[in-house]
Motif scaffolding. Structure first.
Motif, PDB file in Angstrom:
ATOM      1  N   ILE A   6      28.593  24.599 -35.727  1.00 29.47           N
ATOM      2  CA  ILE A   6      28.385  24.549 -34.282  1.00 29.47           C
ATOM      3  C   ILE A   6      29.735  24.261 -33.632  1.00 29.47           C
ATOM      4  O   ILE A   6      30.550  23.524 -34.193  1.00 29.47           O
ATOM      5  CB  ILE A   6      27.332  23.476 -33.897  1.00 29.47           C
ATOM      6  N   HIS A   7      29.984  24.898 -32.504  1.00 28.44           N
ATOM      7  CA  HIS A   7      31.186  24.609 -31.717  1.00 28.44           C
ATOM      8  C   HIS A   7      30.811  23.533 -30.710  1.00 28.44           C
ATOM      9  O   HIS A   7      29.962  23.750 -29.847  1.00 28.44           O
ATOM     10  CB  HIS A   7      31.659  25.890 -31.009  1.00 28.44           C
ATOM     11  N   LEU A   8      31.425  22.383 -30.839  1.00 37.06           N
ATOM     12  CA  LEU A   8      31.197  21.268 -29.929  1.00 37.06           C
ATOM     13  C   LEU A   8      32.427  21.140 -29.031  1.00 37.06           C
ATOM     14  O   LEU A   8      33.500  20.729 -29.481  1.00 37.06           O
ATOM     15  CB  LEU A   8      30.956  19.993 -30.740  1.00 37.06           C
ATOM     16  N   CYS A   9      32.272  21.555 -27.799  1.00 34.22           N
ATOM     17  CA  CYS A   9      33.368  21.553 -26.837  1.00 34.22           C
ATOM     18  C   CYS A   9      33.244  20.300 -25.977  1.00 34.22           C
ATOM     19  O   CYS A   9      32.252  20.103 -25.271  1.00 34.22           O
ATOM     20  CB  CYS A   9      33.312  22.813 -25.978  1.00 34.22           C
ATOM     21  N   ILE A  10      34.268  19.478 -26.018  1.00 32.69           N
ATOM     22  CA  ILE A  10      34.216  18.154 -25.416  1.00 32.69           C
ATOM     23  C   ILE A  10      34.765  18.145 -23.990  1.00 32.69           C
ATOM     24  O   ILE A  10      35.949  18.439 -23.755  1.00 32.69           O
ATOM     25  CB  ILE A  10      34.998  17.138 -26.288  1.00 32.69           C
ATOM     26  N   ASP A  11      33.901  17.837 -23.048  1.00 30.86           N
ATOM     27  CA  ASP A  11      34.251  17.413 -21.681  1.00 30.86           C
ATOM     28  C   ASP A  11      35.194  18.331 -20.911  1.00 30.86           C
ATOM     29  O   ASP A  11      36.108  17.858 -20.220  1.00 30.86           O
ATOM     30  CB  ASP A  11      34.816  15.992 -21.708  1.00 30.86           C
ATOM     31  N   MET A  12      34.971  19.611 -20.991  1.00 28.82           N
ATOM     32  CA  MET A  12      35.770  20.561 -20.196  1.00 28.82           C
ATOM     33  C   MET A  12      35.139  20.673 -18.805  1.00 28.82           C
ATOM     34  O   MET A  12      34.515  21.660 -18.448  1.00 28.82           O
ATOM     35  CB  MET A  12      35.840  21.907 -20.910  1.00 28.82           C
ATOM     36  N   GLN A  13      35.345  19.631 -18.039  1.00 31.46           N
ATOM     37  CA  GLN A  13      34.677  19.460 -16.762  1.00 31.46           C
ATOM     38  C   GLN A  13      35.663  19.487 -15.597  1.00 31.46           C
ATOM     39  O   GLN A  13      36.852  19.209 -15.758  1.00 31.46           O
ATOM     40  CB  GLN A  13      33.946  18.113 -16.742  1.00 31.46           C
ATOM     41  N   ARG A  14      35.107  19.755 -14.440  1.00 30.14           N
ATOM     42  CA  ARG A  14      35.914  19.781 -13.221  1.00 30.14           C
ATOM     43  C   ARG A  14      36.568  18.423 -12.951  1.00 30.14           C
ATOM     44  O   ARG A  14      37.675  18.369 -12.428  1.00 30.14           O
ATOM     45  CB  ARG A  14      35.039  20.195 -12.035  1.00 30.14           C
TER      46      ARG A  14
END
Length: 191
Positions: A6-14
């Motif tokens: 699984i690709h867990l992408c951390i906190d790529m938020q505005r």
């Protein structure tokens, strides 16, 4: 190379991409690589979001102290849209999924681990930010839970060069049996 992953992408938020006290300038540089892996495999991508509390008083222990310092980042003061993913990644949901967390680690509640266990996930591929905070916490928690961890070193970012570099060195050296550092290209080529 990855097994059931699984690709867990951390906190790529505005909240980290835009002009806030928590702005991470490197986010712009790693976004294209994260967009590439997420766009190729949205069904295998889970985006975490760091969700701040409504106010410091609802938090316990040192989290209360933390948000007393960062009161302007609590939801009573923050534009609620800043918690959202950056638009290019938000467009991938669904089939990509979102997992909200209120701590650096997404493992604290047990919810994410439960989902991954049901799906038979063996390998967690990490991207996002920040390398020396939430990515590091996520990697160590995944190791503790028995996952094989792959950190895509060109798709993680931080606001501090020294601790970013030190975190990657720590993860690559001290946890080399359980964790592998790779580039996005190396990972995608190995699928």
């Amino acid at each position: 190379m990855a097994g059931n992953w699984i690709h867990l992408c951390i906190d790529m938020q505005r909240i980290f991409a835009e002009d806030t006290p928590w702005h991470v300038p490197w986010m712009r540089q790693v976004s294209p690589l994260i967009e590439e892996i997420s766009g190729r495999h949205p069904e295998k991508t889970i985006f975490t979001r760091f969700v701040t509390p409504s106010r410091p008083e609802v938090m316990e222990g040192m989290w209360r102290v933390y948000y007393e310092k960062w009161r302007m980042m609590t939801r009573e003061h923050l534009d609620p849209g800043l918690v959202d993913l950056i638009p290019s990644l938000k467009a991938l949901v669904p089939p990509a999924r979102i997992f909200d967390k209120m701590t650096y680690s997404p493992w604290v509640s047990g919810g994410l681990h439960g989902v991954l266990l049901k799906e038979g996930i063996e390998t967690v591929v990490l991207t996002g930010g920040e390398t020396d905070v939430c990515v590091l916490s996520t990697a160590l928690g995944a190791i503790d839970l028995g996952y094989h961890v792959i950190v895509l070193r060109d798709a993680v970012c931080s606001g501090a060069d020294d601790t970013h570099d030190a975190s990657l060195e720590l993860l690559g050296d001290r946890f080399s049996v359980q964790l592998h550092l790779a580039t996005t290209e190396e990972f995608l080529r190995g699928l």
